[in-house]
Motif scaffolding. Structure first.
Motif, PDB file in Angstrom:
ATOM      1  N   UNK A  63     -34.033  25.224 -46.913  1.00 26.07           N
ATOM      2  CA  UNK A  63     -33.765  26.404 -47.755  1.00 26.07           C
ATOM      3  C   UNK A  63     -32.749  27.320 -47.073  1.00 26.07           C
ATOM      4  N   UNK A  64     -32.807  27.431 -45.749  1.00 25.03           N
ATOM      5  CA  UNK A  64     -31.826  28.242 -45.043  1.00 25.03           C
ATOM      6  C   UNK A  64     -30.422  27.687 -45.235  1.00 25.03           C
ATOM      7  N   UNK A  65     -30.281  26.359 -45.222  1.00 22.75           N
ATOM      8  CA  UNK A  65     -28.975  25.746 -45.476  1.00 22.75           C
ATOM      9  C   UNK A  65     -28.479  26.063 -46.873  1.00 22.75           C
ATOM     10  N   UNK A  66     -29.370  25.972 -47.865  1.00 19.13           N
ATOM     11  CA  UNK A  66     -28.994  26.300 -49.248  1.00 19.13           C
ATOM     12  C   UNK A  66     -28.645  27.773 -49.384  1.00 19.13           C
ATOM     13  N   UNK A  67     -29.406  28.625 -48.683  1.00 16.50           N
ATOM     14  CA  UNK A  67     -29.178  30.067 -48.756  1.00 16.50           C
ATOM     15  C   UNK A  67     -27.811  30.421 -48.178  1.00 16.50           C
ATOM     16  N   UNK A 116     -20.517  30.798 -51.074  1.00 20.54           N
ATOM     17  CA  UNK A 116     -19.893  30.783 -52.405  1.00 20.54           C
ATOM     18  C   UNK A 116     -19.687  32.202 -52.916  1.00 20.54           C
ATOM     19  N   UNK A 117     -20.652  33.095 -52.591  1.00 18.70           N
ATOM     20  CA  UNK A 117     -20.562  34.485 -53.049  1.00 18.70           C
ATOM     21  C   UNK A 117     -19.478  35.272 -52.325  1.00 18.70           C
ATOM     22  N   UNK A 118     -18.938  34.693 -51.234  1.00 21.09           N
ATOM     23  CA  UNK A 118     -17.829  35.356 -50.541  1.00 21.09           C
ATOM     24  C   UNK A 118     -18.157  35.923 -49.188  1.00 21.09           C
TER      25      UNK A 118
END
Length: 509
Positions: free
Chosen positions: A211-215, A221-223
């Motif tokens: 989940x940390x990797x996905x986060x 992606x959000x910048x």
């Protein structure tokens, strides 16, 4: 004098001070500086006259023992009053005692992580509906031992909340740190235990890790500037890593929320102006360096300027005081305290190890220098200077000894290194030293250093501050200093360095 300083039940630190200040105020300022505390401090000591019960420290004469336990309480002044919101530009131009490090407003300073995960980890509050489900699940668990059937959506929400809380402390937690979080989760909510797991949280640990990797990917992606820069250059030949490879906690932080690029550049300009004054206001410099931390890191990591260009734009960064402070911002550790405390613990073990390594022909000459001078300072120097030889690495381009007026020629070809200027240039560890110099990119960045061990400590700080990779030919020497001596990222040692650490810790050398 050595101190055991208790700040909290889970935050107990060791502190060594060569000589005590004469006044209590100076001692408290020293504690603030060394321990990076702010606000009003209440200091208590264990009084032997009262069975080692804690009493308030009111006089320096109370500190008579060689090893003392202190209890320090912080009282922070609330910042609700407009009078406390003094801008950096309004700070006094008078010179302050360099032991007093200021505390800048949290709105103006760069957000920083601590990098240290509390154990046990404090589980954050989940959304209200999930908290209610977990409470009911715990009631059932305590009643008949039944486990909660967690739907996928709720499991995802739990992991999202944990990932966000964990990210505020560390961007890339290790497997061991994920285990701490998973264990804390199951300890607080035993209804979440896994029936087929020995500890009850094995699968949770890996779920948190992924989940940390996905986060991080979502933030990238959000910048997120900090995460988007974690890519190698296309050529792959950059000397400066784009990722926190050395356990940096605040590698590339975001800008302060209320600061624009123009405002940060103006702060930088004010900082340069202050450094040109005859009587520098170090409190103002400290505050400006703290507020411009994110701007400086962005320049160093993304633009990779030459050291001479950095010296022109950030002259304050190349002072011993600011190397210490910048290292603490990046790693959340005190540079000299972690270096010298770790070194002094291991000096006897290193020396015993050197004496048993008879196959390395260079080591006897270093050990022989202790016959004439067996001081702790000399032992430190011998351990550090002999370390690359012990590891079978070549330090000839890193460490040089020259006579006075030969330093300009000696630093040629020195990308990173230490130069000792002495009349006694024949000894591997000179007895009398004229100057100790740090050189980066064939330029002198610091000189008139106290001694060789302090030069090593400041060089480690500079490599972090300037984001410079360890010299390839001395990779293992620097890894030993970082991970074994300073204990930064000690859980990720290479097999060779891990072998050295095992030998150091062995009682049968």
């Amino acid at each position: 004098m050595r101190f055991r300083v208790i700040l909290a039940p889970d935050d107990i630190r060791r502190l060594s001070i060569e000589s005590l200040p004469e006044t209590l105020d100076s001692f408290i300022n020293l504690l603030k500086n060394e321990l990076h505390l702010d606000g009003t401090l209440i200091v208590q000591f264990e009084d032997r006259n009262y069975g080692n019960e804690l009493c308030n420290l009111t006089s320096m004469s109370d500190l008579t023992e060689e090893m003392i336990t202190l209890r320090v309480f912080q009282k922070h002044v609330p910042e609700s009053s407009n009078d406390l919101e003094t801008s950096i530009d309004e700070l006094s131009d008078s010179t302050l005692d360099t032991a007093s490090l200021p505390s800048t407003s949290s709105r103006d300073s760069t957000p920083k992580r601590s990098g240290y995960l509390p154990d046990p980890f404090v589980i954050p509050k989940f959304p209200t509906d999930i908290e209610l489900r977990l409470q009911r699940g715990n009631e059932a668990y305590y009643r008949d031992g039944s486990l909660l059937d967690v739907p996928r959506s709720i499991r995802s929400d739990i992991l999202d909340t944990l990932a966000e809380a964990l990210f505020q402390i560390k961007t890339h937690p290790t497997n061991g740190e994920c285990s701490i979080v998973a264990k804390a989760l199951v300890d607080k909510f035993p209804c979440l235990k896994e029936a087929g797991s020995r500890d009850g949280w094995y699968a949770w640990k890996y779920s948190i890790h992924y989940k940390m990797g996905n986060f991080r990917q979502q933030l990238r992606i959000a910048g997120s500037v900090e995460l988007s820069v974690h890519k190698r250059s296309a050529s792959g030949d950059s000397k400066r890593p784009k990722k926190a490879w050395r356990s940096e906690v605040n590698f590339l932080p975001e800008h302060p929320p209320n600061k624009t690029m123009e405002m940060l550049e103006q702060d930088r300009s004010n900082l340069q102006s202050e450094m040109t004054k005859k009587n520098v206001d170090w409190k103002k410099v400290d505050a400006l360096m703290d507020s411009t931390f994110s701007l400086r890191r962005k320049e160093i990591i993304k633009e990779e300027p030459l050291v001479k260009d950095l010296q022109a734009r950030w002259s304050a960064l190349f002072t011993e005081r600011q190397i210490d402070a910048e290292f603490t911002r990046i790693v959340s550790k005190n540079l000299k305290q972690s270096f010298f405390h770790g070194l002094d613990e291991l000096v006897p073990r290193f020396l015993r190890l050197y004496r048993h390594r008879e196959t390395v022909k260079e080591l006897p000459a270093f050990l022989a220098s202790l016959d004439a001078d067996n001081s702790n300072q000399q032992k430190r120097a011998v351990v550090l200077l002999a370390l690359p030889h012990f590891l079978k690495e070549d330090p000839s381009h890193f460490f040089k000894i020259c006579k006075p007026n030969e330093d300009t020629e000696a630093i040629k070809g020195m990308d990173v290194g230490i130069l000792i200027v002495t009349e006694d240039a024949e000894r591997p560890v000179p007895k009398e030293v004229v100057d100790v110099v740090l050189a980066v990119e064939e330029s002198v960045v610091l000189r008139k250093l106290k001694d060789v061990p302090h030069a090593f400590a400041l060089l480690m700080g500079l490599l972090y501050v300037l984001n410079i990779q360890y010299p390839k030919g001395l990779r293992y020497m620097f890894e030993v200093i970082q991970k074994v001596i300073m204990k930064i990222g000690e859980n990720t040692c290479s097999s060779r360095v891990n072998g050295v650490r095992n030998k150091l810790m062995s009682t049968n050398m």
